[in-house]
Design a protein around this motif. Structure first.
Motif, short mmCIF file in Angstrom:
data_model
loop_
_atom_site.label_atom_id
_atom_site.label_comp_id
_atom_site.label_asym_id
_atom_site.label_seq_id
_atom_site.Cartn_x
_atom_site.Cartn_y
_atom_site.Cartn_z
N HIS A 59 -13.12 49.22 -20.42
CA HIS A 59 -12.31 49.70 -19.42
C HIS A 59 -11.69 48.50 -18.95
CE1 HIS A 59 -10.98 51.18 -15.39
NE2 HIS A 59 -12.04 50.45 -14.70
N HIS A 61 -10.15 47.09 -15.99
CA HIS A 61 -10.54 47.32 -14.50
C HIS A 61 -9.36 47.06 -13.69
CE1 HIS A 61 -13.58 47.66 -11.17
NE2 HIS A 61 -12.46 47.05 -10.44
N HIS A 104 -14.18 45.61 -18.92
CA HIS A 104 -15.69 45.46 -19.15
C HIS A 104 -16.08 46.74 -19.84
CE1 HIS A 104 -16.42 48.58 -16.08
NE2 HIS A 104 -15.65 47.97 -14.94
N HIS A 106 -17.62 50.23 -20.67
CA HIS A 106 -18.04 51.32 -19.69
C HIS A 106 -18.86 52.29 -20.24
CE1 HIS A 106 -17.25 53.54 -16.17
NE2 HIS A 106 -16.30 52.80 -15.60
N HIS A 440 -15.34 51.86 -6.47
CA HIS A 440 -14.15 51.76 -7.32
C HIS A 440 -13.30 53.21 -7.78
CE1 HIS A 440 -11.49 50.44 -10.49
NE2 HIS A 440 -12.09 50.75 -11.29
N HIS A 442 -10.58 54.66 -10.31
CA HIS A 442 -9.76 54.27 -11.51
C HIS A 442 -8.16 54.76 -11.18
CE1 HIS A 442 -12.81 53.46 -14.83
NE2 HIS A 442 -13.58 53.62 -13.49
N PHE A 497 -11.85 58.51 -12.69
CA PHE A 497 -13.36 58.08 -12.12
C PHE A 497 -13.30 57.53 -10.81
CE2 PHE A 497 -17.55 57.09 -14.46
CZ PHE A 497 -18.33 57.98 -13.89
N HIS A 499 -16.35 55.75 -8.60
CA HIS A 499 -17.97 55.40 -8.53
C HIS A 499 -18.42 54.17 -7.86
CE1 HIS A 499 -17.52 52.17 -11.70
NE2 HIS A 499 -16.76 53.14 -12.20
N HIS A 501 -19.64 50.67 -7.82
CA HIS A 501 -19.78 49.58 -9.03
C HIS A 501 -21.04 49.05 -9.02
CE1 HIS A 501 -17.73 47.31 -11.98
NE2 HIS A 501 -16.68 48.19 -12.03
CU1 C2O Z 1 -14.85 48.60 -13.33
CU2 C2O Z 1 -15.70 52.58 -13.80
O1 C2O Z 1 -15.27 50.47 -13.50
#
Ligand code: C2O
Length: 536
Positions: A59, A61, A104, A106, A440, A442, A497, A499, A501
């Motif tokens: 991902h 981020h 990172h 995911h 977080h 997305h 998404f 969520h 973190h």
């Molecule tokens: Cu840095 Cu869904 O994450």
């Protein structure tokens, strides 16, 4: 603008920290992984090749991924993971962003060692809105476990209890000169008196919010989450997993060595890794045997220190970089976030129950087909669109737990029309314990228009919202025992998404997704998937 090509080989690598070794999953054998450099408007192609036994996805981020959700990376949300022996090319363009972000893994807990920096430089010829630094340095904060992190979470899921905490924090991959294994000296930043340095701080830890400070120096904060802020000076930065912060360090001492400290911030009575990671700022001309000037990290529950930083953040909101805060709202949402307890007959250690987490009392169940594929190809039965706009039971935060801690489960998404505006209040439930949740989102940046303690009051609290220059971020701490209000425009079609973190809370179910419909105009639709998109 340019096209930048990267190759990420996901490989095992035997790595030594804290005086012991273990094989870890890495990108190109590095911990932290390689830094990805791009300029605003560049297209980035990253070929990820999976050479390990786990399924993998990566991902980017905070990268907006306008209409390119296929390149976002969360496994089973926007793509099926890349199986062992296969590869996938993440293809995306950096649009309207410059600053520091992170990439990172995911999937599972692989991001404990599979992470690195994304540095987005301004367009060629466009200066920073602050004095040009002499040099720049990426500073990745993280954690180190002596045991395998997949074993740590699997053990916790079996027992129903909380997982172990890490064995050390790290700065650029190292616990540092003051640790239980000082033989690895850690990261050193070499500076010259009178010069200014831009530090790109990233919290890549799984489960720990961190304080960051440097002995004898104040830091000037200029950017968070790849958005410029009004510069301010501070002693201590607080940074949650997934967040990034750019600071200017002026080397205004004449010489010497100064300790850099990254230590945990946790305002709930839950276990944390109490160890401080350290590094060194070393002035040129300083003799090797000069003692380091030390600094004491704030206590882990220093909420006032954290708030002093958080409450100072304002969007730069200049002519060139205006804060485009939505002034009207189409969707007025109120989501509770927190932990609860569900029955688990097989959980012996947990006495027949397990810790779960939820958003609006829904503990999200991971699907086995990616939601974005199900959406694009009209595959039914993968998700439902009945995610509630409000908690099903009226929530009243009183500081004491209500009697029913249980949640329902489901793969529920909330549907948003293209370009609709959203106000979302995230309310910490504090049912088990009041705890700060770094949430977080997305696919979007959002503006943090308000925050407070206790219950959010929909009548009075909005009167105090900042609709002029609120800070723009992609990850925001919901205060322990309080709430935060964010606003964004749903201008990015796809499935996105959202969520906590803190990875343990994601695992427990503190996650949901927004489904943003296509618009009717040109360039308002999700692009079709690339041909190498992995299959489930
Ligand atoms: Cu840095 Cu869904 O994450």
């Amino acid at each position: 603008c340019a096209v930048r090509h990267y190759k990420f080989d996901v490989v095992m690598k035997n790595t030594t920290r804290l005086c012991s070794s273990k094989p870890i999953v890495t990108v190109n054998g590095k911990f932290p992984g390689p830094t990805l450099y791009a300029r605003e408007d560049d297209t980035v192609l990253v070929r990820v090749v999976n050479h390990v036994k786990y399924n993998v996805s990566i991902h980017w981020h905070g990268v907006r991924q306008l209409r390119t959700g296929w390149a976002d990376g969360p496994a089973y949300i926007t793509q099926c993971p890349i199986p062992t022996g296969q590869s996938y090319v993440y293809n995306f363009t950096i649009t309207g962003q410059r600053g520091t972000l992170l990439w990172h893994a995911h999937i599972l807990w692989l991001r404990s060692t599979v992470h690195g920096a994304i540095v987005i430089l301004p367009k060629r010829g466009v200066p920073y809105p602050f004095p040009k630094p002499h040099k720049e340095a990426v500073v990745v904060l993280g954690e180190w476990w002596k045991s395998d992190t997949e074993a740590v979470i699997n053990e916790a899921l079996k027992s129903g209890l909380a997982p172990n905490v890490s064995d050390a924090h790290t700065i650029n991959g190292h616990p540092g000169p003051i640790s239980s294994c000082p033989s690895q000296r850690g990261f050193t930043l070499a500076v010259e008196n009178g010069k200014t340095y831009l530090l790109r701080l990233i919290n890549a830890a799984l489960n720990e919010e961190l304080f960051f400070k440097i002995a004898g120096h104040k830091l000037t904060v200029v950017e968070v989450d790849a958005t410029y802020v009004k510069p301010f000076k501070i002693d201590t930065v607080v940074i949650a997993p997934g967040q990034t912060t750019n600071v200017l360090l002026s080397a205004d001492q004449s010489s010497g060595k100064y300790l850099v400290a990254a230590s945990p911030f946790m305002d709930a009575p839950v276990a944390v890794d109490n160890l401080t990671a350290t590094a060194t700022v070393h002035y040129s001309g300083t003799l090797a045997n000069t003692p380091t000037t030390l600094t004491a990290p704030p206590p882990k529950n220093a909420t006032a220190v954290a708030n002093n930083f958080i409450n100072s953040l304002r969007a730069l909101n200049s002519k060139q970089f205006p804060a485009l805060v939505p002034q009207t709202i189409d969707h007025n949402l109120y989501f509770t976030v927190g932990l609860g307890i569900n029955p688990c007959p097989t959980c012996k250690a947990g006495n027949g129950s397990r810790v779960v987490a939820s958003v609006n009392n829904v503990t999200f169940t991971m699907p086995t087909t990616a939601l974005l594929q199900a959406h694009f190809f009209n595959i039914s039965g993968v998700f439902t669109t009945d995610f509630p706009a409000n908690p099903p039971h009226k929530f009243n935060y009183s500081g004491t737990p209500p009697t029913n801690l249980q949640t329902t489960t489901g793969t529920k998404v909330f549907r948003l029309a293209y370009n609709s505006t959203v106000q979302l209040v995230l309310q910490d439930t504090g049912i088990i314990a009041p705890e700060n949740h770094p949430v977080h989102l997305h696919g979007f940046n959002f503006f943090t228009v308000g925050k407070g303690l206790g219950n959010y009051n929909p009548k009075t609290d909005p009167q105090n919202f900042n609709l002029v220059d609120p800070v723009e971020r992609n990850t925001i701490g919901v205060p322990a025992g309080g709430w935060v209000a964010i606003r964004f425009r749903a201008d990015n079609p796809g499935v996105w998404f959202m969520h906590c973190h803190l990875e343990v809370h994601t695992t427990w179910g503190l996650k949901m997704a927004f489904l943003v419909e296509n618009g009717k105009g040109p360039n308002q639709s999700l692009v079709p998937p690339p041909s190498d998109l992995p299959k489930c």
